[in-house]
Scaffold this active site. Structure first.
Site, PDB file in Angstrom:
ATOM      1  N   GLY A   9       0.945  -0.966  -0.195  1.00  0.00           N
ATOM      2  CA  GLY A   9      -0.283  -0.099  -0.131  1.00  0.00           C
ATOM      3  C   GLY A   9       0.455   1.635   0.054  1.00  0.00           C
ATOM      4  CG  PHE A  12       2.711   3.583  -9.269  1.00  0.00           C
ATOM      5  CD1 PHE A  12       1.862   5.165  -9.241  1.00  0.00           C
ATOM      6  CD2 PHE A  12       2.858   3.010 -10.515  1.00  0.00           C
ATOM      7  CE1 PHE A  12       1.785   5.491 -10.742  1.00  0.00           C
ATOM      8  CE2 PHE A  12       1.847   3.166 -11.228  1.00  0.00           C
ATOM      9  CZ  PHE A  12       1.373   4.364 -11.304  1.00  0.00           C
ATOM     10  N   GLY A  14      -0.543   0.608  -5.099  1.00  0.00           N
ATOM     11  CA  GLY A  14      -1.342   0.376  -3.732  1.00  0.00           C
ATOM     12  C   GLY A  14      -1.682   2.388  -2.768  1.00  0.00           C
ATOM     13  CG  ASP A  56       9.078  -9.391   4.236  1.00  0.00           C
ATOM     14  OD1 ASP A  56       8.412 -10.026   3.660  1.00  0.00           O
ATOM     15  OD2 ASP A  56      10.737  -8.786   3.434  1.00  0.00           O
ATOM     16  CB  ALA A  78       4.663  -7.727  -6.416  1.00  0.00           C
ATOM     17  CE1 TYR A 180       6.248  -8.325 -11.767  1.00  0.00           C
ATOM     18  CE2 TYR A 180       6.145  -7.512 -13.518  1.00  0.00           C
ATOM     19  CZ  TYR A 180       5.378  -7.231 -13.111  1.00  0.00           C
ATOM     20  OH  TYR A 180       4.811  -6.603 -12.630  1.00  0.00           O
ATOM     21  CE  LYS A 184       2.381  -9.472 -10.937  1.00  0.00           C
ATOM     22  NZ  LYS A 184       2.322  -8.961  -9.574  1.00  0.00           N
ATOM     23  CG  ASN A 209       2.543  -1.472 -20.497  1.00  0.00           C
ATOM     24  OD1 ASN A 209       1.709  -2.216 -20.989  1.00  0.00           O
ATOM     25  ND2 ASN A 209       3.270  -0.763 -20.546  1.00  0.00           N
ATOM     26  NE  ARG A 248       3.914  -2.609 -24.355  1.00  0.00           N
ATOM     27  CZ  ARG A 248       4.740  -3.824 -25.015  1.00  0.00           C
ATOM     28  NH1 ARG A 248       4.357  -3.859 -26.642  1.00  0.00           N
ATOM     29  NH2 ARG A 248       6.065  -4.756 -25.380  1.00  0.00           N
TER      30      ARG A 248
HETATM   31  N1  LIG Z   1       2.924  -0.490 -12.396  1.00  0.00           N
HETATM   32  C1  LIG Z   1       2.695  -1.017 -13.500  1.00  0.00           C
HETATM   33  O1  LIG Z   1       2.350  -0.647 -14.950  1.00  0.00           O
HETATM   34  C2  LIG Z   1       1.754  -2.575 -13.127  1.00  0.00           C
HETATM   35  C3  LIG Z   1       1.576  -3.093 -14.036  1.00  0.00           C
HETATM   36  C4  LIG Z   1       0.326  -4.775 -13.905  1.00  0.00           C
HETATM   37  C5  LIG Z   1       1.428  -5.380 -12.988  1.00  0.00           C
HETATM   38  N2  LIG Z   1       1.221  -4.705 -11.647  1.00  0.00           N
HETATM   39  C6  LIG Z   1       1.314  -5.093 -10.780  1.00  0.00           C
HETATM   40  O2  LIG Z   1       0.760  -4.128  -9.420  1.00  0.00           O
HETATM   41  C7  LIG Z   1       1.513  -3.967  -8.387  1.00  0.00           C
HETATM   42  C8  LIG Z   1       2.197  -2.922  -6.960  1.00  0.00           C
HETATM   43  O3  LIG Z   1       2.763  -2.427  -8.768  1.00  0.00           O
HETATM   44  P1  LIG Z   1       3.313  -0.892  -8.925  1.00  0.00           P
HETATM   45  O4  LIG Z   1       3.608  -0.584  -9.581  1.00  0.00           O
HETATM   46  O5  LIG Z   1       2.594   0.185  -7.827  1.00  0.00           O
HETATM   47  O6  LIG Z   1       4.940  -1.398  -7.672  1.00  0.00           O
HETATM   48  P2  LIG Z   1       5.697  -0.209  -6.634  1.00  0.00           P
HETATM   49  O7  LIG Z   1       7.370  -1.105  -6.504  1.00  0.00           O
HETATM   50  O8  LIG Z   1       5.676   1.310  -6.793  1.00  0.00           O
HETATM   51  O9  LIG Z   1       5.281  -0.740  -5.707  1.00  0.00           O
HETATM   52  C9  LIG Z   1       5.389  -2.298  -5.255  1.00  0.00           C
HETATM   53  C10 LIG Z   1       4.842  -2.229  -3.410  1.00  0.00           C
HETATM   54  O10 LIG Z   1       4.958  -3.243  -3.063  1.00  0.00           O
HETATM   55  C11 LIG Z   1       6.497  -3.670  -1.991  1.00  0.00           C
HETATM   56  N3  LIG Z   1       6.872  -4.900  -2.237  1.00  0.00           N
HETATM   57  C12 LIG Z   1       7.420  -5.566  -1.946  1.00  0.00           C
HETATM   58  N4  LIG Z   1       7.735  -6.760  -2.075  1.00  0.00           N
HETATM   59  C13 LIG Z   1       7.178  -6.733  -0.311  1.00  0.00           C
HETATM   60  C14 LIG Z   1       7.000  -7.625   0.655  1.00  0.00           C
HETATM   61  N5  LIG Z   1       8.129  -8.498   0.743  1.00  0.00           N
HETATM   62  N6  LIG Z   1       6.468  -7.651   1.833  1.00  0.00           N
HETATM   63  C15 LIG Z   1       5.871  -6.278   1.763  1.00  0.00           C
HETATM   64  N7  LIG Z   1       5.840  -5.248   0.983  1.00  0.00           N
HETATM   65  C16 LIG Z   1       6.276  -5.836  -0.752  1.00  0.00           C
HETATM   66  C17 LIG Z   1       7.160  -2.125  -2.391  1.00  0.00           C
HETATM   67  O11 LIG Z   1       7.642  -1.639  -0.614  1.00  0.00           O
HETATM   68  C18 LIG Z   1       6.806  -1.281  -2.704  1.00  0.00           C
HETATM   69  O12 LIG Z   1       6.279  -0.031  -1.955  1.00  0.00           O
HETATM   70  C19 LIG Z   1       2.652  -5.340  -8.581  1.00  0.00           C
HETATM   71  O13 LIG Z   1       2.057  -6.382  -7.866  1.00  0.00           O
HETATM   72  C20 LIG Z   1       3.026  -5.033  -9.598  1.00  0.00           C
HETATM   73  O14 LIG Z   1       3.241  -7.120 -10.669  1.00  0.00           O
HETATM   74  C21 LIG Z   1       2.044  -3.442 -12.053  1.00  0.00           C
END
Ligand SMILES: NC(=O)c1ccc[n+]([C@@H]2O[C@H](COP(=O)([O-])OP(=O)(O)OC[C@H]3O[C@@H](n4cnc5c(N)ncnc54)[C@H](O)[C@@H]3O)[C@@H](O)[C@H]2O)c1
Ligand SMILES: [Zn+2]
Length: 349
Positions: A9, A12, A14, A56, A78, A180, A184, A209, A248
């Site tokens: 949470g 980005f 979250g 974690d 993630a 990655y 997923k 995206n 995309r």
């Molecule tokens: N950004 C995109 O375009 C996109 C596209 C498809 C899917 N996603 C998915 O959306 C989700 C969020 O991605 P995002 O872009 O906000 O990335 P992000 O890196 O900004 O956020 C992910 C958060 O997860 C936390 N995290 C990682 N490992 C952890 C752990 N072991 N325990 C607790 N917290 C942990 C990180 O600290 C981070 O704040 C992810 O699951 C990602 O796979 C993102």
């Protein structure tokens, strides 16, 4: 009132999900470890007013504690992106798959049966293609020699004809092309197995995206829109790989947050596992994204470099129909408006 636990949470997406769930009237708890791969500086102590618990997901005691009184888990945490090199592999699997496994085991033990999973378009590998002679085909990874020669489009393996890209829907086979992506896909399979064994509910959202305010700056873990934005902010021209015509679906983070709110509601009325594309339904090329960003920031014109990365796929454009009909989700932000706002929105350090 539903009590929702958002993992990741402080990330980005979250962060926007927490805000949207609050606005929709839910009680929201937030966990995030503040992973150094994602955060150069430790995240703030609160997210949209909710205290951030540094958990974690691989720590089962901390996870069990965070699940107290929770009705639905929205699992965003993630490690994202292509990463640096194979030294990243254990950490991707650790955070994404072991973390998910611990979360699922504790949910089952504590008795939390509703889950929204942040999945990704990367589970598909290449998008959908048709050959004029052979109908739907699935091109394999592109050869380095073809890419080096500027042959970016996949050809039909049977007849060599140019393929026509089409919309990928949720029934497309899974074909992960990176570490990655593999993690997923594993998240999807683990949650499906959990769902069958517990009789619970999983809504898997395959984001395309995602872009918008709070996106991480230029790192090996960030998306292309942030990389272009970072270049323009430094006065440099965005460098567009291949010929810039790869397509995309760019979806705004506010729309992704709204999809999560709809998914939380959907977990209340059903059981079983189901996946949804979360996309704008309006495809754009990478070159168009770069050009639009350069235009609205008044920055230098993008350079199309012909460079390539072997892990990249050519076109992935999404059918948004299932999310529309079953979740009532329809993206509201048009690319031109989203990019105008994104042009001077803050990025995460
Ligand atoms: N950004 C995109 O375009 C996109 C596209 C498809 C899917 N996603 C998915 O959306 C989700 C969020 O991605 P995002 O872009 O906000 O990335 P992000 O890196 O900004 O956020 C992910 C958060 O997860 C936390 N995290 C990682 N490992 C952890 C752990 N072991 N325990 C607790 N917290 C942990 C990180 O600290 C981070 O704040 C992810 O699951 C990602 O796979 C993102
Ligand atoms: Zn053919």
């Amino acid at each position: 009132m539903t009590h929702v636990l958002v993992t990741g949470g402080a990330g980005f997406i979250g962060t926007h999900v927490v805000v949207a769930l609050h606005r929709a009237g839910h009680q929201v708890s937030v966990v995030d470890v503040g992973h150094p791969g994602a955060h150069r500086a430790p995240p703030p102590d609160t997210v949209a007013g909710a205290p951030l618990r540094r958990v974690d997901l691989r720590d089962r005691y901390a996870v069990a504690d965070a699940l107290t009184g929770v009705d639905v888990v929205v699992h965003q945490a993630a490690m994202v992106g292509l990463g640096v090199d194979l030294n990243d592999l254990p950490e991707y699997v650790g955070c994404n798959d072991l973390g998910t496994a611990v979360l699922l085991a504790e949910m089952a033990r504590v008795g939390v049966h509703r889950l929204v999973l942040a999945s990704s378009m990367v589970v598909y590998g290449e998008g959908a293609y048709t050959c004029p002679a052979h109908g739907p085909v699935r091109p394999g990874p592109r050869a380095g020699a073809d890419l080096a020669a500027g042959r970016f489009e996949s050809a039909c393996a049977a007849c060599g004809a140019a393929l026509e890209p089409g919309l990928v829907d949720e029934e497309a086979p899974l074909d992960p092309r990176s570490v990655y992506a593999a993690t997923k896909v594993a998240q999807e399979h683990l949650t499906a197995a959990w769902c069958r064994q517990t009789g619970g509910t999983v809504v898997a959202l395959r984001y395309h995206n995602v872009y918008g305010p709070g996106m991480p700056r230029d790192t090996p873990y960030s998306g292309v829109a942030a990389i272009f934005r970072s270049a323009l902010a430094a006065g440099r021209a965005p460098r567009v790989f291949e010929d810039g015509r790869q397509r995309r679906d760019f979806v705004h983070v506010d729309d992704v947050a709204a999809a999560n709110v709809a998914a939380v509601t959907a977990t209340g009325g059903r059981t079983g596992w189901r996946a949804y594309n979360i996309a704008s339904g309006r495809p754009a090329s990478i070159g168009e994204m770069a050009a639009e960003l350069a235009r609205v920031t008044g920055g230098p014109t993008p350079v199309v470099t012909g460079e390539f990365r072997l892990g990249d796929v050519r076109h992935v454009i999404a059918s948004p129909v299932r999310a529309r009909t079953e979740l009532g989700f329809r993206a509201a932000v048009h690319l031109a408006d989203g990019v105008r706002e994104f042009a001077d929105a803050p990025l995460r350090g």
